[in-house]
Scaffold this motif. Structure first.
Motif, PDB file in Angstrom:
ATOM      1  N   LEU A 157      -7.106 -84.350 -50.182  1.00  0.00           N
ATOM      2  CA  LEU A 157      -7.646 -83.647 -51.344  1.00  0.00           C
ATOM      3  C   LEU A 157      -9.023 -84.179 -51.702  1.00  0.00           C
ATOM      4  N   ASP A 158      -9.190 -85.492 -51.675  1.00  0.00           N
ATOM      5  CA  ASP A 158     -10.485 -86.095 -51.993  1.00  0.00           C
ATOM      6  C   ASP A 158     -11.528 -85.733 -50.938  1.00  0.00           C
ATOM      7  N   ILE A 159     -11.099 -85.618 -49.679  1.00  0.00           N
ATOM      8  CA  ILE A 159     -12.022 -85.209 -48.622  1.00  0.00           C
ATOM      9  C   ILE A 159     -12.504 -83.781 -48.854  1.00  0.00           C
ATOM     10  N   CYS A 160     -11.597 -82.901 -49.260  1.00  0.00           N
ATOM     11  CA  CYS A 160     -11.995 -81.510 -49.541  1.00  0.00           C
ATOM     12  C   CYS A 160     -13.000 -81.455 -50.691  1.00  0.00           C
TER      13      CYS A 160
ATOM     14  N   LEU B  55     -22.446 -88.239 -40.935  1.00  0.00           N
ATOM     15  CA  LEU B  55     -22.061 -87.464 -42.114  1.00  0.00           C
ATOM     16  C   LEU B  55     -20.557 -87.516 -42.350  1.00  0.00           C
ATOM     17  N   PHE B  56     -19.774 -87.613 -41.270  1.00  0.00           N
ATOM     18  CA  PHE B  56     -18.334 -87.763 -41.417  1.00  0.00           C
ATOM     19  C   PHE B  56     -18.009 -89.093 -42.088  1.00  0.00           C
ATOM     20  N   ALA B  57     -18.750 -90.147 -41.700  1.00  0.00           N
ATOM     21  CA  ALA B  57     -18.539 -91.461 -42.312  1.00  0.00           C
ATOM     22  C   ALA B  57     -18.896 -91.444 -43.792  1.00  0.00           C
ATOM     23  N   ILE B  58     -20.011 -90.786 -44.128  1.00  0.00           N
ATOM     24  CA  ILE B  58     -20.409 -90.678 -45.532  1.00  0.00           C
ATOM     25  C   ILE B  58     -19.380 -89.861 -46.311  1.00  0.00           C
ATOM     26  N   LEU B  59     -18.872 -88.803 -45.684  1.00  0.00           N
ATOM     27  CA  LEU B  59     -17.832 -87.987 -46.312  1.00  0.00           C
ATOM     28  C   LEU B  59     -16.601 -88.826 -46.634  1.00  0.00           C
ATOM     29  N   LEU B  60     -16.152 -89.640 -45.681  1.00  0.00           N
ATOM     30  CA  LEU B  60     -14.969 -90.473 -45.904  1.00  0.00           C
ATOM     31  C   LEU B  60     -15.232 -91.534 -46.963  1.00  0.00           C
ATOM     32  N   SER B  61     -16.452 -92.068 -47.003  1.00  0.00           N
ATOM     33  CA  SER B  61     -16.785 -93.069 -48.015  1.00  0.00           C
ATOM     34  C   SER B  61     -16.731 -92.472 -49.414  1.00  0.00           C
ATOM     35  N   GLY B  62     -17.338 -91.290 -49.557  1.00  0.00           N
ATOM     36  CA  GLY B  62     -17.288 -90.626 -50.850  1.00  0.00           C
ATOM     37  C   GLY B  62     -15.874 -90.255 -51.250  1.00  0.00           C
ATOM     38  N   ALA B  63     -15.070 -89.815 -50.278  1.00  0.00           N
ATOM     39  CA  ALA B  63     -13.672 -89.471 -50.567  1.00  0.00           C
ATOM     40  C   ALA B  63     -12.879 -90.708 -50.962  1.00  0.00           C
TER      41      ALA B  63
END
Length: 352
Positions: free
Chosen positions: A129-132, A258-266
């Motif tokens: 959910l946080d990733i979305c 960008l995937f790594a940044i996405l996971l960090s933000g999530a």
């Protein structure tokens, strides 16, 4: 004068008779408990050598009792100032026994193998959910950057750092922008460049994760700001008719970065969301539980950033063809998607 008198009085107490009495007490203390100490040492030694078959059921059952007895003896030895040899022996024995009873049951290599073998992907899936939400925010940030620069090119300097922009500036000709996307056969200095990129991207990811404690809001704002710069550059190359070339140039490392940044933000958002909506648990308990899950994700993010730095510092510079860049970037994106969402070898650490 009184201090000197007290000093000599202490010296007078330490007579040979007192020393002999202290030694006698130490010997009696050791003899009364030495059997249990030696048995505990034997059990611990066998466990350290992974020879559990040589231990009986009674040895395993008595291990906690013997450990507590040795720990109690150590406390008495410290309080009564017994001889240094007995004290050092007990400290070492208690430390070794504690590790066998309460210490980690697996080696670092075993943990790392389990982590890559399913623990990391399970932790990522638990943040779906946080990733979305983070993905939607990143897309929105990219659109905001595009629209701001499209309306007023002065926004470009505010959104894109000068060290990154270089010759990629509004008003630059197509030839200049196209040249900035070309690779190079010279690898000199690329390792330094890769190190710089890893450090920069790691800073962004750590901030996105660490700021999550403030209910995740700063993490989302950081994602918007960083992706706004990407949107600004997308507009710049689109305006010059180089959209495809720029996306290929970016994809070779961007699909991982960008995937790594996405996971960090999530991960940061996950902590903030659990604190804002702790449910029946307390805020601290909810934060601790989500923090452990998010920290596991962040360990993997470090690995992704290292891969992205190598791709950006070497692959993007050495592979100059657009199809080749798309092939590498697309392969990396497919790999991460399959690993995180299709690879379910282990459900360790996975929770809803």
């Amino acid at each position: 004068m009184k201090a000197i008198t007290r000093f000599f009085r202490r010296k007078e107490v330490e007579t040979p008779v007192d020393i002999a009495a202290a030694a006698l007490r130490s010997d009696r203390f050791r003899l009364e408990r030495e059997t249990d100490w030696l048995r505990l040492e034997k059990i611990v030694t066998e466990l350290e050598k992974n020879r559990t078959r040589k231990l009986s059921d009674d040895d395993i059952l008595d291990l906690p009792v013997l450990y507590r007895s040795a720990a109690s003896s150590l406390a008495v030895a410290r309080e009564t100032s017994l001889d240094a040899a007995a004290l050092a022996y007990l400290e070492t024995l208690v430390r070794r026994a504690w590790f066998q009873i309460y210490g980690p049951r697996s080696s670092l290599w075993t943990w790392f193998r389990q982590f890559l073998g399913g623990g990391w992907s399970a932790a990522v899936r638990s943040l779906w959910l946080d990733i979305c939400i983070a993905l939607a925010v990143m897309v929105a940030g990219t659109l905001v950057g595009w629209l701001l620069v499209a309306k007023d090119s002065e926004w470009y300097a505010a959104l894109v750092p000068g060290s990154l922009a270089d010759t990629r500036q509004p008003g630059a000709g197509k030839a200049i922008l196209e040249k900035s996307l070309q690779g190079t056969e010279n690898t000199h200095g690329l390792s330094v460049f890769a190190s710089y990129l890893f450090s920069n991207n790691a800073t962004v990811c750590i901030l996105a994760f660490a700021l999550g404690f403030a209910f995740g809001i700063p993490s989302l704002l950081l994602l918007v700001y960083n992706l706004a710069g990407l949107g600004a550059m997308l507009w710049l190359f689109h305006d010059a008719g180089l959209t495809t070339d720029f996306i290929a140039w970016l994809s070779i490392h961007g699909t991982t970065e960008l995937f790594a940044i996405l996971l960090s933000g999530a991960a940061g958002l996950h902590i903030g969301r659990s604190m804002a909506l702790p449910g029946e648990a307390s805020i601290m308990a909810a934060a601790a539980q989500s923090g452990r899950r998010a920290a596991q994700v962040m360990v993997g993010v470090v690995l992704m950033l290292m891969i992205a730095a190598l791709l950006e510092g070497y692959g993007r510079q050495l592979v100059s063809s657009t199809p080749g860049r798309f092939a590498i970037g697309g392969s990396m994106l497919l790999f991460w998607l399959l690993y995180f969402f299709a690879f379910r070898r282990s459900s360790v650490g996975e929770s809803a």
